[in-house]
Design a protein around this motif. Structure first.
Motif, short mmCIF file in Angstrom:
data_model
loop_
_atom_site.label_atom_id
_atom_site.label_comp_id
_atom_site.label_asym_id
_atom_site.label_seq_id
_atom_site.Cartn_x
_atom_site.Cartn_y
_atom_site.Cartn_z
N LYS A 240 0.81 -1.23 0.00
CA LYS A 240 0.00 0.00 0.00
C LYS A 240 0.84 1.27 0.00
O LYS A 240 0.55 2.22 -0.75
CB LYS A 240 -0.97 0.00 1.19
CG LYS A 240 -0.31 0.13 2.55
CD LYS A 240 -1.34 0.18 3.66
CE LYS A 240 -0.68 0.41 5.00
NZ LYS A 240 -0.06 1.74 5.11
N GLN A 244 1.45 3.96 -3.55
CA GLN A 244 0.89 5.31 -3.51
C GLN A 244 1.99 6.37 -3.53
O GLN A 244 1.85 7.41 -4.17
CB GLN A 244 -0.02 5.49 -2.29
CG GLN A 244 0.66 5.42 -0.93
CD GLN A 244 -0.29 5.77 0.20
OE1 GLN A 244 -1.12 6.68 0.08
NE2 GLN A 244 -0.19 5.04 1.31
N LEU A 260 -2.12 12.45 1.42
CA LEU A 260 -2.47 11.17 0.82
C LEU A 260 -3.44 10.37 1.69
O LEU A 260 -4.11 9.45 1.20
CB LEU A 260 -1.21 10.35 0.57
CG LEU A 260 -0.30 10.86 -0.56
CD1 LEU A 260 0.98 10.03 -0.63
CD2 LEU A 260 -1.02 10.81 -1.90
N VAL A 267 -6.66 3.52 -1.59
CA VAL A 267 -5.39 2.80 -1.44
C VAL A 267 -5.65 1.37 -0.98
O VAL A 267 -5.07 0.41 -1.52
CB VAL A 267 -4.48 3.52 -0.43
CG1 VAL A 267 -3.27 2.65 -0.08
CG2 VAL A 267 -4.01 4.86 -1.00
N MET A 295 -2.84 2.71 -9.02
CA MET A 295 -2.64 3.82 -8.09
C MET A 295 -2.26 5.09 -8.85
O MET A 295 -2.72 6.20 -8.51
CB MET A 295 -1.53 3.45 -7.10
CG MET A 295 -1.56 4.27 -5.82
SD MET A 295 -2.91 3.78 -4.73
CE MET A 295 -2.32 2.21 -4.14
N LEU A 299 -4.64 8.51 -8.67
CA LEU A 299 -4.13 9.80 -8.18
C LEU A 299 -4.09 10.83 -9.30
O LEU A 299 -4.28 12.03 -9.06
CB LEU A 299 -2.74 9.62 -7.56
CG LEU A 299 -2.69 8.84 -6.25
CD1 LEU A 299 -1.25 8.70 -5.76
CD2 LEU A 299 -3.54 9.50 -5.18
#
Length: 305
Positions: A240, A244, A260, A267, A295, A299
């Motif tokens: 994770k 990210q 974040l 996530v 990811m 984002l």
């Protein structure tokens, strides 16, 4: 939730492209070959360690879950054998008549189809297969059962090492991977950032925690259902942070961990989906690429809002 769905679908489509498929296969085969070599060299020590760990677990639990492990191992072998046979008979024929892009999709879909086919067989006949293995382990002496399960634990150790190593490899080449995707899929967007932030510290920390918790919680892996839950949670925790921060480092001027945290749900969902790849042989090498790309897309999409 819409952005998460788009990210997952984009990542699934992207790992079926020739560019990503080639990178995943080459890196996955190298990592797998290295750990198989290490495993063969230290095999006796690995099996001894597995047998020693079994001393922590009651024999009744070893026998019961040993049958489950043997059943799962047989399923994995049948999936790989089916995949290999299909390629042996149809691979070259398909390559002559379809493009590389479609051939890579054929490869992935073949692996997935093999896994689904045998999963259906196990769904209807799993109890019978389990009971046959349980009966076998009941007949065998404890030393033989211990050695057999010790071998399976050895395979588990090597497989876990491959999973962890693939996360490192994908993170190490994340900028190359994501720049390639950006240039092909988003050629008119703002170029990706190139600052010095590195997620390697988070990867090392999470990998160390993964190893420690895996050892401490190892007896839990002999409890059906709960062992699957523990494995998924461990794999999610492993990936994770790495994915990210890799994605954020090429998309944002500054990587802010507090910022974040607003995307914690996304996530965890992407990490959960990525972790599921590890349950399917061959597919496991594509998991880290899927998670990294998903990811990145998530984002990127929320960053435009």
């Amino acid at each position: 939730m819409k952005a998460i769905t788009h990210a997952l679908m984009f990542a699934l489509k992207e790992i079926l492209t020739w560019h990503t498929m080639r990178l995943a296969l080459v890196s996955g085969l190298i990592v797998t070959a290295v750990w198989i070599g290490i495993g063969l060299f230290f095999w006796e020590g690995i099996v001894s360690l597995g047998a020693h760990i079994l001393e922590w677990v009651p024999f009744s639990m070893v026998r019961s879950n040993g049958a489950w492990m043997l059943s799962s191992f047989l399923w994995l072998q049948l999936v790989l054998l089916t995949f290999a046979l299909i390629f042996a008979f149809f691979g070259n024929l398909m390559l002559r008549h379809i493009s590389q892009e479609k051939y890579t999709a054929f490869s992935v879909l073949t692996a997935m189809g093999s896994a689904v086919f045998w999963a259906v067989i196990w769904f209807f006949k799993g109890d019978y297969i389990y009971n046959q293995f349980l009966q076998l382990l009941t007949w065998l002496p404890f030393e033989t059962v211990e050695n057999t399960i010790g071998y399976l634990i050895g395979f588990y150790f090597i497989y876990s090492a491959i999973v962890v190593s693939m996360v490192f490899v994908v993170s190490l080449f994340s900028k190359t991977l994501l720049n390639s995707i950006e240039s092909r899929c988003f050629p008119h967007d703002t170029p990706l950032k190139d600052h010095t932030f590195r997620s390697i510290g988070y990867t090392l920390k999470d990998s160390a925690l993964f190893i420690v918790v895996s050892i401490v919680a190892f007896p839990i892996l002999f409890i059906p259902i709960l062992n699957l839950i523990v494995l998924i949670i461990l794999w999610m925790w492993l990936i994770k942070d790495t994915f990210q921060y890799d994605a954020a480092s090429v998309l944002f001027e500054k990587v802010d961990p507090e910022k974040l945290k607003e995307h914690t749900l996304a996530v965890w969902i992407i990490s959960f989906t990525t972790a599921l790849f590890n349950f399917i042989p061959v597919f496991n090498i594509f998991g880290p690429f899927f998670g990294e790309i998903a990811m990145f897309h998530y984002l990127k999409e929320v960053g435009k809002r």
